[in-house]
Motif scaffolding. Structure first.
Motif, PDB file in Angstrom:
ATOM      1  N   GLU A 188       0.813  -1.222   0.000  1.00 14.37           N
ATOM      2  CA  GLU A 188       0.000   0.000   0.000  1.00 14.37           C
ATOM      3  C   GLU A 188       0.850   1.278   0.000  1.00 14.37           C
ATOM      4  O   GLU A 188       0.342   2.353  -0.277  1.00 14.37           O
TER       5      GLU A 188
ATOM      6  N   MET B 191       0.670   2.643  -3.475  1.00 16.78           N
ATOM      7  CA  MET B 191      -0.658   2.829  -4.052  1.00 16.78           C
ATOM      8  C   MET B 191      -1.193   4.221  -3.719  1.00 16.78           C
ATOM      9  O   MET B 191      -0.714   4.859  -2.776  1.00 16.78           O
TER      10      MET B 191
ATOM     11  N   SER C 110      -5.536   4.413   0.928  1.00 21.44           N
ATOM     12  CA  SER C 110      -5.694   3.118   0.260  1.00 21.44           C
ATOM     13  C   SER C 110      -6.971   2.442   0.755  1.00 21.44           C
ATOM     14  O   SER C 110      -7.300   2.520   1.932  1.00 21.44           O
ATOM     15  N   TYR C 111      -7.651   1.798  -0.161  1.00 20.44           N
ATOM     16  CA  TYR C 111      -8.881   1.083   0.166  1.00 20.44           C
ATOM     17  C   TYR C 111      -8.641  -0.415  -0.002  1.00 20.44           C
ATOM     18  O   TYR C 111      -7.942  -0.847  -0.918  1.00 20.44           O
TER      19      TYR C 111
ATOM     20  N   ASP D  67      -9.003  -2.123  -3.423  1.00 25.90           N
ATOM     21  CA  ASP D  67      -7.927  -1.846  -4.389  1.00 25.90           C
ATOM     22  C   ASP D  67      -6.708  -2.719  -4.106  1.00 25.90           C
ATOM     23  O   ASP D  67      -6.072  -3.235  -5.028  1.00 25.90           O
ATOM     24  N   THR D  68      -6.389  -2.886  -2.830  1.00 20.31           N
ATOM     25  CA  THR D  68      -5.243  -3.710  -2.453  1.00 20.31           C
ATOM     26  C   THR D  68      -5.508  -5.181  -2.767  1.00 20.31           C
ATOM     27  O   THR D  68      -4.641  -5.881  -3.298  1.00 20.31           O
TER      28      THR D  68
ATOM     29  N   THR E  14      -7.482  -6.364  -5.079  1.00 19.72           N
ATOM     30  CA  THR E  14      -7.451  -6.503  -6.536  1.00 19.72           C
ATOM     31  C   THR E  14      -6.004  -6.525  -7.034  1.00 19.72           C
ATOM     32  O   THR E  14      -5.623  -7.376  -7.846  1.00 19.72           O
ATOM     33  N   TYR E  15      -5.204  -5.604  -6.538  1.00 20.06           N
ATOM     34  CA  TYR E  15      -3.798  -5.521  -6.945  1.00 20.06           C
ATOM     35  C   TYR E  15      -3.058  -6.817  -6.604  1.00 20.06           C
ATOM     36  O   TYR E  15      -2.369  -7.398  -7.446  1.00 20.06           O
TER      37      TYR E  15
ATOM     38  N   LYS F 284     -15.658   0.705   0.977  1.00 11.62           N
ATOM     39  CA  LYS F 284     -15.704   0.884  -0.475  1.00 11.62           C
ATOM     40  C   LYS F 284     -15.820  -0.492  -1.145  1.00 11.62           C
ATOM     41  O   LYS F 284     -15.025  -1.384  -0.878  1.00 11.62           O
ATOM     42  N   ASN F 285     -16.827  -0.650  -2.001  1.00 12.62           N
ATOM     43  CA  ASN F 285     -17.069  -1.894  -2.748  1.00 12.62           C
ATOM     44  C   ASN F 285     -17.178  -3.132  -1.855  1.00 12.62           C
ATOM     45  O   ASN F 285     -16.694  -4.213  -2.210  1.00 12.62           O
TER      46      ASN F 285
END
Length: 191
Positions: free
Chosen positions: A76, A79, A83-84, A87-88, A90-91, A117-118
């Protein structure tokens, strides 16, 4: 395919509660490893109280140096901030196709998880491994098919208490591993 538990946190500083939970997850949640994802900035925490991310990463590495099932990751740091988790996840999933990632969270975070988030995407593609926390509010997510409750010691050790103890020149022996205590003293951290 290796099962990896991701344990996100500021680890400011890492303490024995974090280590007990991580080791319990490896032993009881069919994980091959637990990765400590050191967060540079938690969207819900004030930046001012955070020790520099590289110092916190060094403290995590000092705490886990003798356990090959635990690993510190700084993904992170590179990134966009804040950072969410999605996103981490997914990465890391794109970078490590040979690994299946599961998210480790405290039961106290389950009630507010839908605000993440999501959150729906996280539950669609990843499992949540949930450890018990004192004063956790009931959540209907406990019965979700992607949520697994893991029996673990009930830990209520506060990093804030540890930081305050350091600032008032009190011992933090037994709250953090000796290697972490030595690094904090040696670098004069949290003073």
């Amino acid at each position: 395919m290796k099962n990896i538990g991701l344990f996100f946190g500021s680890f400011n500083p890492i303490h024995i509660g974090h280590l007990i939970i991580a080791n319990t997850m490896v032993e009881h949640a069919t994980l091959d490893e637990v990765w400590f994802v050191v967060s540079p900035q938690n969207p819900f925490k004030k930046q001012s109280s955070l020790l520099h991310e590289f110092d916190r990463l060094d403290l995590v590495n000092a705490a886990i140096f003798d356990n090959f099932n635990l690993k510190a990751v700084d993904v992170e740091f590179r990134m966009p901030k804040p950072s969410y988790t999605i996103d981490t996840l997914t990465y890391l999933s794109d970078e490590h196709k040979d690994k299946k990632f599961k998210l480790i969270i405290g039961e106290d975070n389950l009630k507010s998880f839908k605000k993440w988030k999501n959150a729906d995407k996280i539950l669609e593609f990843y499992e949540l491994l949930v450890y018990p926390r004192p004063h956790a509010q009931p959540s209907d997510l406990k019965t979700h098919p992607k949520v697994q409750l893991i029996e673990a010691p009930m830990m209520d050790i506060s990093a804030t208490f540890i930081r305050k103890s350091i600032q008032s020149h009190k011992s933090i022996k037994y709250l953090v591993p000796e290697s972490v205590e030595q690094l904090i003293i040696g670098r004069k951290l949290y003073i």
